[in-house]
Motif scaffolding. Structure first.
Motif, PDB file in Angstrom:
ATOM      1  N   LYS A 125       0.943  -1.241   0.012  1.00 35.15           N
ATOM      2  CA  LYS A 125      -0.125  -0.040  -0.045  1.00 35.15           C
ATOM      3  C   LYS A 125       0.913   1.267  -0.126  1.00 35.15           C
ATOM      4  N   ARG A 126       2.080   1.131   0.415  1.00 33.67           N
ATOM      5  CA  ARG A 126       3.053   2.313   0.548  1.00 33.67           C
ATOM      6  C   ARG A 126       3.827   2.606  -0.851  1.00 33.67           C
ATOM      7  N   GLY A 127       3.514   1.684  -1.864  1.00 32.38           N
ATOM      8  CA  GLY A 127       4.086   1.400  -2.964  1.00 32.38           C
ATOM      9  C   GLY A 127       5.676   0.939  -2.902  1.00 32.38           C
ATOM     10  N   ARG A 128       5.886  -0.070  -1.760  1.00 33.62           N
ATOM     11  CA  ARG A 128       6.908  -0.746  -1.627  1.00 33.62           C
ATOM     12  C   ARG A 128       7.064  -2.024  -1.993  1.00 33.62           C
ATOM     13  N   TYR A 129       8.241  -2.606  -2.348  1.00 39.77           N
ATOM     14  CA  TYR A 129       8.102  -4.179  -2.668  1.00 39.77           C
ATOM     15  C   TYR A 129       9.200  -4.832  -1.203  1.00 39.77           C
ATOM     16  N   PRO A 130       8.966  -6.041  -1.246  1.00 47.54           N
ATOM     17  CA  PRO A 130       9.733  -6.535   0.067  1.00 47.54           C
ATOM     18  C   PRO A 130      11.240  -6.474   0.084  1.00 47.54           C
ATOM     19  N   ASN A 131      11.649  -5.852   1.371  1.00 49.72           N
ATOM     20  CA  ASN A 131      12.985  -5.635   1.587  1.00 49.72           C
ATOM     21  C   ASN A 131      13.855  -6.854   1.013  1.00 49.72           C
ATOM     22  N   HIS A 132      13.390  -7.873   1.448  1.00 50.08           N
ATOM     23  CA  HIS A 132      14.505  -9.074   1.197  1.00 50.08           C
ATOM     24  C   HIS A 132      14.710  -9.389  -0.258  1.00 50.08           C
ATOM     25  N   ASP A 133      13.931  -8.866  -1.288  1.00 44.21           N
ATOM     26  CA  ASP A 133      14.332  -8.995  -2.541  1.00 44.21           C
ATOM     27  C   ASP A 133      15.727  -8.294  -2.853  1.00 44.21           C
ATOM     28  N   HIS A 134      15.855  -7.265  -2.212  1.00 42.11           N
ATOM     29  CA  HIS A 134      17.088  -6.301  -2.241  1.00 42.11           C
ATOM     30  C   HIS A 134      18.102  -6.909  -1.604  1.00 42.11           C
ATOM     31  N   TYR A 135      17.982  -7.748  -0.429  1.00 39.93           N
ATOM     32  CA  TYR A 135      19.009  -8.451   0.244  1.00 39.93           C
ATOM     33  C   TYR A 135      19.482  -9.660  -0.724  1.00 39.93           C
ATOM     34  N   GLN A 136      18.568 -10.493  -1.298  1.00 37.35           N
ATOM     35  CA  GLN A 136      18.917 -11.381  -2.464  1.00 37.35           C
ATOM     36  C   GLN A 136      19.685 -10.716  -3.626  1.00 37.35           C
ATOM     37  N   MET A 137      19.350  -9.679  -3.982  1.00 39.07           N
ATOM     38  CA  MET A 137      20.071  -9.085  -5.407  1.00 39.07           C
ATOM     39  C   MET A 137      21.539  -8.596  -4.634  1.00 39.07           C
ATOM     40  N   LEU A 138      21.732  -8.143  -3.511  1.00 39.22           N
ATOM     41  CA  LEU A 138      23.030  -7.650  -2.787  1.00 39.22           C
ATOM     42  C   LEU A 138      23.719  -9.065  -2.806  1.00 39.22           C
ATOM     43  N   ALA A 139      23.328 -10.064  -2.633  1.00 41.75           N
ATOM     44  CA  ALA A 139      23.999 -11.143  -2.527  1.00 41.75           C
ATOM     45  C   ALA A 139      24.457 -11.857  -3.858  1.00 41.75           C
ATOM     46  N   TYR A 140      23.737 -11.707  -4.720  1.00 41.83           N
ATOM     47  CA  TYR A 140      23.968 -11.916  -6.311  1.00 41.83           C
ATOM     48  C   TYR A 140      25.150 -11.147  -6.879  1.00 41.83           C
ATOM     49  N   CYS A 141      25.161  -9.640  -6.650  1.00 44.98           N
ATOM     50  CA  CYS A 141      25.934  -8.776  -6.980  1.00 44.98           C
ATOM     51  C   CYS A 141      27.368  -8.944  -6.322  1.00 44.98           C
ATOM     52  N   THR A 142      27.248  -9.444  -5.138  1.00 47.41           N
ATOM     53  CA  THR A 142      28.572  -9.462  -4.368  1.00 47.41           C
ATOM     54  C   THR A 142      29.265 -10.981  -4.883  1.00 47.41           C
ATOM     55  N   ALA A 143      28.553 -11.852  -5.148  1.00 50.30           N
ATOM     56  CA  ALA A 143      29.122 -13.156  -5.692  1.00 50.30           C
ATOM     57  C   ALA A 143      29.772 -12.957  -7.031  1.00 50.30           C
ATOM     58  N   LEU A 144      28.971 -12.117  -7.757  1.00 50.94           N
ATOM     59  CA  LEU A 144      29.347 -12.161  -9.266  1.00 50.94           C
ATOM     60  C   LEU A 144      30.190 -10.932  -9.392  1.00 50.94           C
ATOM     61  N   ASN A 145      30.536 -10.120  -8.427  1.00 49.92           N
ATOM     62  CA  ASN A 145      31.215  -8.910  -8.706  1.00 49.92           C
ATOM     63  C   ASN A 145      30.662  -8.074  -9.851  1.00 49.92           C
ATOM     64  N   VAL A 146      29.313  -7.818  -9.605  1.00 52.98           N
ATOM     65  CA  VAL A 146      28.664  -6.698 -10.509  1.00 52.98           C
ATOM     66  C   VAL A 146      27.850  -5.659  -9.958  1.00 52.98           C
ATOM     67  N   ASP A 147      28.019  -4.572 -10.418  1.00 46.91           N
ATOM     68  CA  ASP A 147      27.500  -3.199  -9.743  1.00 46.91           C
ATOM     69  C   ASP A 147      26.033  -3.058 -10.018  1.00 46.91           C
ATOM     70  N   ALA A 148      25.636  -3.538 -11.469  1.00 45.47           N
ATOM     71  CA  ALA A 148      24.388  -3.083 -12.112  1.00 45.47           C
ATOM     72  C   ALA A 148      23.311  -4.365 -11.799  1.00 45.47           C
ATOM     73  N   ALA A 149      22.285  -4.088 -10.962  1.00 42.37           N
ATOM     74  CA  ALA A 149      21.079  -5.186 -10.823  1.00 42.37           C
ATOM     75  C   ALA A 149      19.683  -4.580 -10.875  1.00 42.37           C
ATOM     76  N   TRP A 150      18.934  -5.450 -11.471  1.00 43.94           N
ATOM     77  CA  TRP A 150      17.614  -4.784 -11.815  1.00 43.94           C
ATOM     78  C   TRP A 150      16.328  -5.845 -11.196  1.00 43.94           C
ATOM     79  N   LEU A 151      15.604  -5.471 -10.444  1.00 44.70           N
ATOM     80  CA  LEU A 151      14.461  -6.169  -9.830  1.00 44.70           C
ATOM     81  C   LEU A 151      13.285  -5.931 -10.712  1.00 44.70           C
ATOM     82  N   VAL A 152      12.917  -6.681 -11.566  1.00 48.15           N
ATOM     83  CA  VAL A 152      11.460  -6.761 -12.533  1.00 48.15           C
ATOM     84  C   VAL A 152      10.414  -7.143 -11.823  1.00 48.15           C
TER      85      VAL A 152
END
Length: 401
Positions: free
Chosen positions: A319-346
């Motif tokens: 209702k606040r126009g927000r998505y779950p925080n844990h999606d970002h935690y998951q993407m941060l793990a992906y970026c860290t493991a793959l050494n990538v700076d650009a990630a997109w949550l679609v």
């Protein structure tokens, strides 16, 4: 629907469900399809709740339907596009029926009619036979094992120019599957029967066997969209006799998987002219001991090095126009493991614009990118193209290569 039949309809995001009067056999059959959860409510009643899938199930004289938050035409487009890709936007134009069974039947009729407009496809089919006349070649091993030195008949293999090709077998099987399902009008059934009659001489598929494989070429080009739809019908729908002899027809799809597959294929198409490769379900590990494994929905790699990460989430904003925080935690793990700076949550829906979030104490930016699934297919693909272009430009690789 037959007289006296009962229909229960739920939306895919329905949290309260509906109370249904079902006997134990019906409940068991329904649970077996995976469409809904059935929680005991009282004697002879259960509460039906969506099970993260959409579709329709017909059991005896009961229909249970879970409607997607997108239109049936959009559902069919996303399902079909992810096959190879299969469907193009024009393949579902004009499909307005919001009842799943007739919408699928109409789409199958339309594509099969177009496929057969130039006549039934013929092709060479390999046949095995016992014959008194040599034709093709002798299967020496079978001749020795079966005939024990008797010269005739010969165990032979030969190529026959026939209508009984894998392409026609798939079409006929899909037509017959749709003839068996409920809620299809007399007019549609007549079209399905007519098309089935045009495929006279085509053999039936063996139940529960793997679908025949076909190879795309210029000779069967007019069949392509019909074949992809036929395979879709055969893979996502079923008609069988269930427990207690009840006839059960089902068309059930997991929308999270549909959305993920659609985004993966659409991005692969959008980046096809760029350097590198787009890989779905990219396997990696979080730790150096390779114990914590991960599969990233989409990774675009250049010279084998991951550059862009995309994760497809079939979720609604709150209702606040927000998505779950844990999606970002998951993407941060992906970026860290793959050494990538650009990630997109679609995401599958949302009212907010693309929202980049820079991660503290790092060079990583995770961008929320909601898709509007209610637009026409061409506009939906346009949103994916915009994502692909924006993500690529953010790398600075477009000018450097």
């Amino acid at each position: 629907m037959m007289a006296g039949a009962v229909r229960y309809v739920l939306a895919e995001n329905d949290r309260t469900g509906v109370v249904a009067e079902l006997d134990p056999v019906q409940v068991a059959c329904l649970r077996g399809t995976g469409l809904v959860k059935a929680r005991p409510q009282g004697p002879g009643t259960v509460r039906l709740l969506p099970a993260r899938r959409v579709g329709a199930v017909h059991i005896g004289d009961v229909d249970v339907v879970v409607t997607p938050k997108v239109s049936i035409a959009r559902l069919l487009f996303m399902l079909g596009y992810a096959a190879n890709p299969g469907f193009r936007p024009e393949n579902v134009d004009g499909i307005e029926d919001e009842d799943l069974w007739p919408a699928v039947a109409e789409t199958l009729c339309r594509h099969t009619e177009r496929a057969l407009a130039g006549g039934v496809l013929l092709g060479y089919v390999t046949e095995e036979d016992a014959s008194t006349v040599l034709r093709g070649r002798v299967r020496v091993g079978d001749q020795i094992a079966r005939r024990h030195g008797i010269p005739l008949p010969l165990e032979i293999t030969y190529d026959e120019y026939s209508v009984d090709t894998p392409e026609n077998q798939l079409l006929r099987a899909a037509l017959r599957r749709m003839l068996a399902v409920p809620r299809v009008s007399a007019g549609l059934r007549a079209r399905l029967r007519h098309l089935d009659g045009r495929l006279d001489g085509v053999s039936s598929l063996i139940p529960n066997a793997s679908l025949p494989q076909w190879r795309s070429d210029r000779l069967n080009a007019r069949y392509h969209s019909a074949l992809r739809l036929a395979k879709l019908v055969l893979n996502t729908s079923s008609f069988e006799v269930g427990l207690g002899g009840l006839p059960v027809a089902a068309f059930v799809v997991d929308m999270a998987v549909v959305f993920e597959n659609f985004v993966t294929v659409a991005l692969r198409e959008a980046w096809a002219s760029r350097p590198g490769a787009t890989i779905g379900q990219y396997a990696t590990t979080l730790d150096t001991d390779s114990v914590v494994t991960m599969n990233v929905d989409v990774v675009h790699a250049v010279d084998g090095v991951p550059q862009i990460i995309v994760d497809a989430k079939y979720k609604l904003e709150d209702k606040r126009g927000r998505y779950p925080n844990h999606d970002h935690y998951q993407m941060l793990a992906y970026c860290t493991a793959l050494n990538v700076d650009a990630a997109w949550l679609v995401y599958a829906s949302g009212t907010s614009a693309n929202t980049p979030r820079r991660i503290r104490n790092s060079s990583i930016t995770i961008t929320e990118y909601p898709l509007d699934l209610d637009v026409r297919p061409q506009q939906l693909l346009g949103q994916i193209d915009h994502l692909a272009t924006t993500a690529w430009s953010s790398l600075g690789l477009a000018r450097g290569r």
